[in-house]
Design an enzyme around this catalytic site. Sequence first.
Site, PDB file in Angstrom:
ATOM      1  N   ARG A 466       0.846  -1.197   0.000  1.00 27.09           N
ATOM      2  CA  ARG A 466       0.000   0.000   0.000  1.00 27.09           C
ATOM      3  C   ARG A 466       0.879   1.245   0.000  1.00 27.09           C
ATOM      4  O   ARG A 466       1.330   1.711   1.044  1.00 27.09           O
ATOM      5  CB  ARG A 466      -0.922  -0.005   1.217  1.00 27.09           C
ATOM      6  CG  ARG A 466      -1.825  -1.233   1.324  1.00 27.09           C
ATOM      7  CD  ARG A 466      -2.694  -1.149   2.571  1.00 27.09           C
ATOM      8  NE  ARG A 466      -3.584  -2.282   2.695  1.00 27.09           N
ATOM      9  CZ  ARG A 466      -3.312  -3.398   3.356  1.00 27.09           C
ATOM     10  NH1 ARG A 466      -2.121  -3.521   3.956  1.00 27.09           N
ATOM     11  NH2 ARG A 466      -4.176  -4.379   3.422  1.00 27.09           N
ATOM     12  N   ARG A 502       0.916  -1.134  -5.333  1.00 27.68           N
ATOM     13  CA  ARG A 502      -0.293  -0.469  -5.823  1.00 27.68           C
ATOM     14  C   ARG A 502      -0.047   1.033  -5.873  1.00 27.68           C
ATOM     15  O   ARG A 502       0.481   1.616  -4.926  1.00 27.68           O
ATOM     16  CB  ARG A 502      -1.466  -0.774  -4.895  1.00 27.68           C
ATOM     17  CG  ARG A 502      -2.777  -0.129  -5.337  1.00 27.68           C
ATOM     18  CD  ARG A 502      -3.921  -0.558  -4.433  1.00 27.68           C
ATOM     19  NE  ARG A 502      -3.785  -0.053  -3.077  1.00 27.68           N
ATOM     20  CZ  ARG A 502      -4.568  -0.412  -2.062  1.00 27.68           C
ATOM     21  NH1 ARG A 502      -5.533  -1.297  -2.246  1.00 27.68           N
ATOM     22  NH2 ARG A 502      -4.386   0.094  -0.864  1.00 27.68           N
ATOM     23  N   GLU A 600     -12.040  -4.605  -8.398  1.00 31.01           N
ATOM     24  CA  GLU A 600     -12.717  -4.293  -7.131  1.00 31.01           C
ATOM     25  C   GLU A 600     -14.025  -3.542  -7.317  1.00 31.01           C
ATOM     26  O   GLU A 600     -14.671  -3.182  -6.324  1.00 31.01           O
ATOM     27  CB  GLU A 600     -11.782  -3.500  -6.211  1.00 31.01           C
ATOM     28  CG  GLU A 600     -11.100  -2.332  -6.864  1.00 31.01           C
ATOM     29  CD  GLU A 600     -10.043  -1.697  -5.958  1.00 31.01           C
ATOM     30  OE1 GLU A 600     -10.097  -1.899  -4.733  1.00 31.01           O
ATOM     31  OE2 GLU A 600      -9.167  -1.005  -6.498  1.00 31.01           O
ATOM     32  N   ASN A 623     -12.278  -6.879  -0.588  1.00 36.46           N
ATOM     33  CA  ASN A 623     -12.964  -6.007   0.375  1.00 36.46           C
ATOM     34  C   ASN A 623     -13.886  -5.023  -0.338  1.00 36.46           C
ATOM     35  O   ASN A 623     -15.080  -4.930  -0.035  1.00 36.46           O
ATOM     36  CB  ASN A 623     -11.942  -5.232   1.213  1.00 36.46           C
ATOM     37  CG  ASN A 623     -11.022  -6.135   2.005  1.00 36.46           C
ATOM     38  OD1 ASN A 623     -11.267  -7.324   2.130  1.00 36.46           O
ATOM     39  ND2 ASN A 623      -9.959  -5.579   2.531  1.00 36.46           N
ATOM     40  N   ASP A 624     -13.325  -4.264  -1.263  1.00 34.84           N
ATOM     41  CA  ASP A 624     -14.143  -3.293  -1.995  1.00 34.84           C
ATOM     42  C   ASP A 624     -15.131  -3.987  -2.915  1.00 34.84           C
ATOM     43  O   ASP A 624     -16.272  -3.546  -3.063  1.00 34.84           O
ATOM     44  CB  ASP A 624     -13.260  -2.342  -2.804  1.00 34.84           C
ATOM     45  CG  ASP A 624     -12.863  -1.115  -1.992  1.00 34.84           C
ATOM     46  OD1 ASP A 624     -13.626  -0.746  -1.080  1.00 34.84           O
ATOM     47  OD2 ASP A 624     -11.796  -0.534  -2.269  1.00 34.84           O
ATOM     48  N   ARG A 634     -18.401  -1.390   4.093  1.00 31.81           N
ATOM     49  CA  ARG A 634     -17.718  -2.380   4.927  1.00 31.81           C
ATOM     50  C   ARG A 634     -17.170  -1.796   6.217  1.00 31.81           C
ATOM     51  O   ARG A 634     -16.743  -2.537   7.101  1.00 31.81           O
ATOM     52  CB  ARG A 634     -16.583  -3.045   4.136  1.00 31.81           C
ATOM     53  CG  ARG A 634     -15.490  -2.102   3.653  1.00 31.81           C
ATOM     54  CD  ARG A 634     -14.565  -2.836   2.688  1.00 31.81           C
ATOM     55  NE  ARG A 634     -13.632  -1.981   1.990  1.00 31.81           N
ATOM     56  CZ  ARG A 634     -12.366  -1.809   2.351  1.00 31.81           C
ATOM     57  NH1 ARG A 634     -11.902  -2.434   3.404  1.00 31.81           N
ATOM     58  NH2 ARG A 634     -11.572  -1.029   1.653  1.00 31.81           N
ATOM     59  N   CYS A 671      -6.097 -10.211  -3.095  1.00 32.00           N
ATOM     60  CA  CYS A 671      -5.352  -9.596  -2.000  1.00 32.00           C
ATOM     61  C   CYS A 671      -6.251  -8.983  -0.927  1.00 32.00           C
ATOM     62  O   CYS A 671      -5.783  -8.209  -0.099  1.00 32.00           O
ATOM     63  CB  CYS A 671      -4.394  -8.526  -2.531  1.00 32.00           C
ATOM     64  SG  CYS A 671      -5.202  -7.201  -3.450  1.00 32.00           S
TER      65      CYS A 671
END
Length: 754
Positions: A466, A502, A600, A623-624, A634, A671
Amino acid sequence: MLNSLRSIVQEVNSARDLNKALAIIVTRVKQAMHTQVCSVYLRDPAGDYVLMATEGLQQAAVGQVRLGRGEGLVGRVVAREEPVNLEDAEAHPAYQYFPETGEERYSSFLGVPIIHHRQVLGVLVVQQIERRRFDEGDEAFLVTMSAQLAGVIAHAEATGTMVAVGNTAAQAKFLGVSGAPGIAMGEAVVVAPLADLKSVPYRPCDDIDAEIEFFQRCLMAVREDIKGMGRQLEERLNREERALFDAYLAMLDDASLGGEVIAKIHEGTSAPYAWSEVILEHENTFASMSDAYLRERATDVRDLGRRVLAYLQESNQHCKVYPDKTILIGDDLTASMLGEVPEDKLIGLVSVQGSGNSHVAILARAMGIPTVMGAVDLPYTRMDGRPVIVDGYKGAVYSDPSAQLSKHYSAIAREEEEMVKGLEALKELPCETLDKHRLPLWVNTGLMTDVVRSLERGAEGVGLYRTEVPFLLRDRFPSEEEQRIIYREQLEAFAPHTVTMRTLDIGGDKALPYFPITEDNPFLGWRGIRVTLDHPEIFLAQIRAMMKASSGLDNLRILLPMISGVQELEEAKTLIYRAYHELLEENHDVKLPPIGVMIEVPAAVYQARELAARVDFLSVGSNDLTQYLLAVDRNNARVADLYQAFHPAVLRALLQVVQDGHSQGVSVGICGELAGDPGAAILLMAMGYDVLSMNATNLPKVKSVIRAINLEQAESLLADVMLLAAPADVRERIEATLRDAGVSRVVRPLAEAD
């Protein structure tokens, strides 16, 4: 009535405990609706509804009148879960008269349910002797009042009692979202920004005389400050404007605010908390006045309140003592607050605000500190000094835990320790099934502290670095050279293993303090690749830094976040190629790294084939993707039960992505948090995912599960769950497979706590 509504809502929101809120409601609603009675009935632990506050009935009836669900008109409101409006209440078959109220029989009745999270917590009632049909406006007004009261009651009910927190300890559970996994059992220490009147933690006062003397010293210091300001501005202000300073001094007098605070200290309350209570009450009084001039005086009261509070808190800060097992709790924890606690004493974190992607949560994961974020219902100002359990796995916080619950979590903590020791032996072993199917396990990182933890657990690469974390840690954009140094450390630490970086992913719930993004709907707004394409100078500097950092190592992959279509991808690739050719022209020894896209958003799922044809790899951000597919934030604890990564729609999307990616000959990884769920890892392997990337803490658990089954079992499980219609059924089927494989304790060490 609209003005009355605003005024009452403001008063209720400012109430510091349930009793005050109830008193405000019954008094002000009775006045506003011109009725003879207003009462509140609340649910008790036995499930009955008890009269808890009234204006119009005998006060002796409070706590005595009790009705079950469906009993009497109040019980009918509960059973129907909607308003009951009767002009002639006595004629209704459900009507009941209670002599202990000592009042007349009332003809008109309007009752509305007080509902919070689908549970009827109580009933708000107005009554009148004369027959009266309450109109739609009356109903709407009372419904609005009940909605305001619901949150206040939920706070009190969550503590297990209907008394103020701190008087009678009772086990309470509060839900948030997981910030960092693990179990912490210790003592709460409440922290708050200086001079924040609404965040002052409740603390008792042991030495009343010393506390009053301390309070008066602080008042004297503020008096001197105000006199000094008055002298400095004397020539620049007219007489009327200078009168404000005289008014401030008058308010600090013992006969005014100071006297009220001293009275509260005599009741056993600390000076900072007593001061905040008095100031908030007066501020609220002024703010609710109809006269505009007087309403503006609320600002003066608040300003004076902050000045005195700053002195009260600053003096207390110097003698702050942290217990050996400190669980830090605050409205919005910051990195600096963590830094004030000795490292060997901090064992857990709880933040009312924030999310699993907040800066504090990222730091907590790196430090291995169990953390819960977004505990919005937590009455944190009343938590100081109380025993607390933090469940970082489920995002739950328990205050004043019972002996049984403490024993339960102590057993979980011990089993976790034993399990971690047992899993350490897996570090050097490959992640492969019993029939030798190989599945590489990579890690998600953001800080250098993640590196050691990742390598200790046998990570084979980085699936997500990140890059926004270094940006979050600064008060400005890092320069290209500063970024190169940071990225080089990551690439060298994992070399020769691959490191997937990323590009800057800000927006949503990740805002830079020096580059604020304010939007009504940030998760559907300006974030990820949308920001960096609009600011190519930021994007190009980052890409150049990445490529230069990889020189001689050549273990870099570049990952593009929030891509929703081919056009965005092509624009980003054009900038990457431009940066690459610029570096070659500057005689840098660089190679063009593999380029990948994060899947995502739903649009990317349905264009995965086209995107895969234009890149070197795909990486799913589960997640997204889950929150966008299910339309569930979330990070919102109120809808946490709707965020289901095992939802059939999510599983079908995951399967489609890997199939479409492989059809174009590119590798597909994942991921998100789902990759670190041992049960989910089995499904993802069966789907054909080439790489799973996860938090380093979960890597040994996932490896142990993969090594305990064979690929045929995993594929059979996948075939079964793809036919199921509910997430709970999917989870149950996965757990059955884990039990059969003898590894269920990796997922759920002990039975769930209530």
